[in-house]
Scaffold this active site. Structure first.
Site, PDB file in Angstrom:
ATOM      1  N   ASP A  62       0.872  -1.184   0.000  1.00 14.92           N
ATOM      2  CA  ASP A  62       0.000   0.000   0.000  1.00 14.92           C
ATOM      3  C   ASP A  62       0.905   1.229   0.000  1.00 14.92           C
ATOM      4  O   ASP A  62       1.482   1.577   1.032  1.00 14.92           O
ATOM      5  CB  ASP A  62      -0.903   0.009   1.239  1.00 14.92           C
ATOM      6  CG  ASP A  62      -1.992  -1.052   1.176  1.00 14.92           C
ATOM      7  OD1 ASP A  62      -2.643  -1.151   0.125  1.00 14.92           O
ATOM      8  OD2 ASP A  62      -2.179  -1.790   2.162  1.00 14.92           O
ATOM      9  N   ARG A  70       4.017   3.090   2.813  1.00 13.73           N
ATOM     10  CA  ARG A  70       4.843   2.188   3.638  1.00 13.73           C
ATOM     11  C   ARG A  70       6.338   2.506   3.525  1.00 13.73           C
ATOM     12  O   ARG A  70       7.070   2.352   4.487  1.00 13.73           O
ATOM     13  CB  ARG A  70       4.604   0.735   3.227  1.00 13.73           C
ATOM     14  CG  ARG A  70       3.156   0.285   3.225  1.00 13.73           C
ATOM     15  CD  ARG A  70       2.470   0.460   4.568  1.00 13.73           C
ATOM     16  NE  ARG A  70       1.158  -0.173   4.547  1.00 13.73           N
ATOM     17  CZ  ARG A  70       0.145   0.186   5.296  1.00 13.73           C
ATOM     18  NH1 ARG A  70       0.272   1.216   6.137  1.00 13.73           N
ATOM     19  NH2 ARG A  70      -1.003  -0.445   5.239  1.00 13.73           N
ATOM     20  N   ARG A 130      -7.518   9.907   2.291  1.00 10.62           N
ATOM     21  CA  ARG A 130      -7.183   8.927   1.253  1.00 10.62           C
ATOM     22  C   ARG A 130      -8.149   9.044   0.067  1.00 10.62           C
ATOM     23  O   ARG A 130      -7.853   8.558  -1.020  1.00 10.62           O
ATOM     24  CB  ARG A 130      -7.257   7.507   1.820  1.00 10.62           C
ATOM     25  CG  ARG A 130      -6.249   7.219   2.924  1.00 10.62           C
ATOM     26  CD  ARG A 130      -6.576   5.908   3.634  1.00 10.62           C
ATOM     27  NE  ARG A 130      -6.346   4.759   2.786  1.00 10.62           N
ATOM     28  CZ  ARG A 130      -6.801   3.528   3.079  1.00 10.62           C
ATOM     29  NH1 ARG A 130      -7.522   3.321   4.167  1.00 10.62           N
ATOM     30  NH2 ARG A 130      -6.554   2.525   2.270  1.00 10.62           N
ATOM     31  N   LYS A 160     -10.396   0.501  -4.762  1.00  4.42           N
ATOM     32  CA  LYS A 160     -10.898   0.074  -3.447  1.00  4.42           C
ATOM     33  C   LYS A 160     -11.671   1.221  -2.785  1.00  4.42           C
ATOM     34  O   LYS A 160     -11.427   2.383  -3.112  1.00  4.42           O
ATOM     35  CB  LYS A 160      -9.748  -0.429  -2.555  1.00  4.42           C
ATOM     36  CG  LYS A 160      -8.595   0.542  -2.332  1.00  4.42           C
ATOM     37  CD  LYS A 160      -7.437  -0.182  -1.663  1.00  4.42           C
ATOM     38  CE  LYS A 160      -6.383   0.816  -1.198  1.00  4.42           C
ATOM     39  NZ  LYS A 160      -5.168   0.178  -0.671  1.00  4.42           N
ATOM     40  N   HIS A 161     -12.702   0.927  -1.971  1.00  5.79           N
ATOM     41  CA  HIS A 161     -13.107  -0.384  -1.460  1.00  5.79           C
ATOM     42  C   HIS A 161     -14.554  -0.614  -1.913  1.00  5.79           C
ATOM     43  O   HIS A 161     -15.460   0.003  -1.373  1.00  5.79           O
ATOM     44  CB  HIS A 161     -13.030  -0.423   0.060  1.00  5.79           C
ATOM     45  CG  HIS A 161     -11.664  -0.043   0.588  1.00  5.79           C
ATOM     46  ND1 HIS A 161     -11.267   1.259   0.762  1.00  5.79           N
ATOM     47  CD2 HIS A 161     -10.609  -0.825   0.957  1.00  5.79           C
ATOM     48  CE1 HIS A 161     -10.019   1.280   1.241  1.00  5.79           C
ATOM     49  NE2 HIS A 161      -9.599   0.043   1.354  1.00  5.79           N
ATOM     50  N   HIS A 173     -10.807  -1.787  10.216  1.00  2.00           N
ATOM     51  CA  HIS A 173      -9.652  -2.440  10.832  1.00  2.00           C
ATOM     52  C   HIS A 173      -9.994  -2.888  12.258  1.00  2.00           C
ATOM     53  O   HIS A 173      -9.402  -3.828  12.778  1.00  2.00           O
ATOM     54  CB  HIS A 173      -8.452  -1.489  10.893  1.00  2.00           C
ATOM     55  CG  HIS A 173      -7.888  -1.154   9.550  1.00  2.00           C
ATOM     56  ND1 HIS A 173      -8.385  -0.141   8.761  1.00  2.00           N
ATOM     57  CD2 HIS A 173      -6.869  -1.721   8.854  1.00  2.00           C
ATOM     58  CE1 HIS A 173      -7.680  -0.094   7.635  1.00  2.00           C
ATOM     59  NE2 HIS A 173      -6.758  -1.031   7.663  1.00  2.00           N
ATOM     60  N   ASP A 243      -9.972  -7.722   1.084  1.00  2.00           N
ATOM     61  CA  ASP A 243      -9.147  -6.890   1.954  1.00  2.00           C
ATOM     62  C   ASP A 243      -8.556  -7.837   3.005  1.00  2.00           C
ATOM     63  O   ASP A 243      -8.881  -9.033   3.042  1.00  2.00           O
ATOM     64  CB  ASP A 243      -9.987  -5.777   2.591  1.00  2.00           C
ATOM     65  CG  ASP A 243      -9.153  -4.553   2.985  1.00  2.00           C
ATOM     66  OD1 ASP A 243      -7.909  -4.675   3.057  1.00  2.00           O
ATOM     67  OD2 ASP A 243      -9.734  -3.494   3.239  1.00  2.00           O
TER      68      ASP A 243
END
Length: 334
Positions: A62, A70, A130, A160-161, A173, A243
């Site tokens: 990601d 990342r 995002r 996504k998503h 999450h 996911d």
């Protein structure tokens, strides 16, 4: 290529990971920030994964930009999607940003950044900036250019998503969000529909969100959303990823083995289970040893190595433009 994508624990592979990567059910590896020390180490890690697997594997990360990037030091810092829509020359910059993000990963022998986010609005804790915009038409405009930039570099795009995560506040999450709206198929899904019709999306990642007006299962494990709507109604021909099935949003699907099988049966081509080694092994044992030839479409095209790429005028111009945008966005945000 098998249907399970999993993670590795550090900067180098351990003995167990080398063994796991040889399992025919493993088809991909996803990286996190903990896998990155510097570019030399990262490239060595990608090579050791490919050597251990002894067959094609998708290596993904990601690397959207903003808070979801990342690899940071040694890479161009990318602004979040929202920054493009807020910029004066945002459409052009979105294309440059897509190219730059993809090119810097391809130079590391990484196939895929799981991007872009196509959700509407900034209120959801999991999404925030995002998202490109709170207006579907704007998201289509900016995401299309971002994707075209990715494709210019030689990287496939993952939307996504699906069918839209922006209408809930909860973060999947940490819990299973429930979206009570009746119009999601008209409003949120219009973005996905438009980009599918333009043939810009190579892969799709559904949300761990339940939409009770349509189905009682989260989209990531729902035949209604993945087979009836995505495949039949929208005629999507690409890859469907789950996911991360270690997320709390997937708890309603049962044990880790049950989650993986349920997502595969619901219509995912590749299921993802990260940050849980025992859970990944459970999924590995539960999943059938099937192959999904469609996954080969996501493998990277040949690309220059990093040292060669950063000498090109293309990289210099685009990285400078995105650095300026990132700086402007930081100043505007603070």
């Amino acid at each position: 290529m098998g249907p399970l994508m999993l993670d590795v624990s550090g900067f180098e592979l351990d003995a167990e990971e080398r063994e796991i990567l040889q399992h025919p059910t493993v088809g991909g590896v996803i990286f996190f920030a903990r896998n990155y020390h510097d570019r030399e180490q990262l490239f060595a890690l990608t090579q050791s994964i490919r050597q251990a697997a002894k067959r094609p594997l998708i290596i993904a990360v990601d690397q959207e930009g903003g808070r979801v990037q990342r690899f940071r030091e040694g890479f161009t810092l990318l602004p979040p999607a929202r920054a493009f829509a807020a910029a004066d020359n945002g459409v052009n910059l979105a294309r440059q940003g897509g190219w730059l993000m993809a090119a810097e990963l391809l130079a590391m022998d990484i196939d895929l950044s799981l991007a872009p986010v196509l959700d509407i609005g900034f209120d959801c804790k999991a999404i925030g900036d995002r998202a490109f915009s709170d207006q579907p038409e704007q998201i289509i405009q900016f995401a299309s250019e971002f994707i075209r930039g990715m494709k210019e570099a030689g990287m496939a795009a993952t939307g996504k998503h699906f069918p839209g995560h922006g209408g809930v506040i909860a973060d999947s999450h940490h819990e299973t969000p429930v979206d009570q709206r009746h119009d999601i198929a008209v409003r949120d899904m219009s973005v996905f529909k438009a980009l599918i019709e333009e043939q810009l999306l190579d892969a799709m990642m559904p949300a761990h969100v339940i939409y009770p007006s349509y189905d009682d299962k989260p989209a990531s494990g729902s035949e209604y959303w993945l087979k009836k709507v995505l495949r039949q109604q929208l005629n999507f021909k690409g890859v469907v990823f789950s996911d991360d099935l270690n997320m709390k949003g997937a708890d309603v699907l049962g044990s880790y083995g049950d989650r993986a099988v349920a997502s595969l049966q619901a219509g995912c081509d590749m299921v993802m289970l990260c940050n849980n080694r025992s859970g990944a092994i459970e999924a590995l044992e539960a999943l059938p040893q099937t192959q999904a030839p469609v996954l080969n479409n996501l493998l990277k095209k040949p690309f220059a190595q990093y040292a060669e790429m950063v000498r090109t005028a293309e990289w210099k111009q685009r990285s400078e433009a995105i650095r300026r945008l990132q700086q402007e966005w930081q100043e505007k945000s603070h």
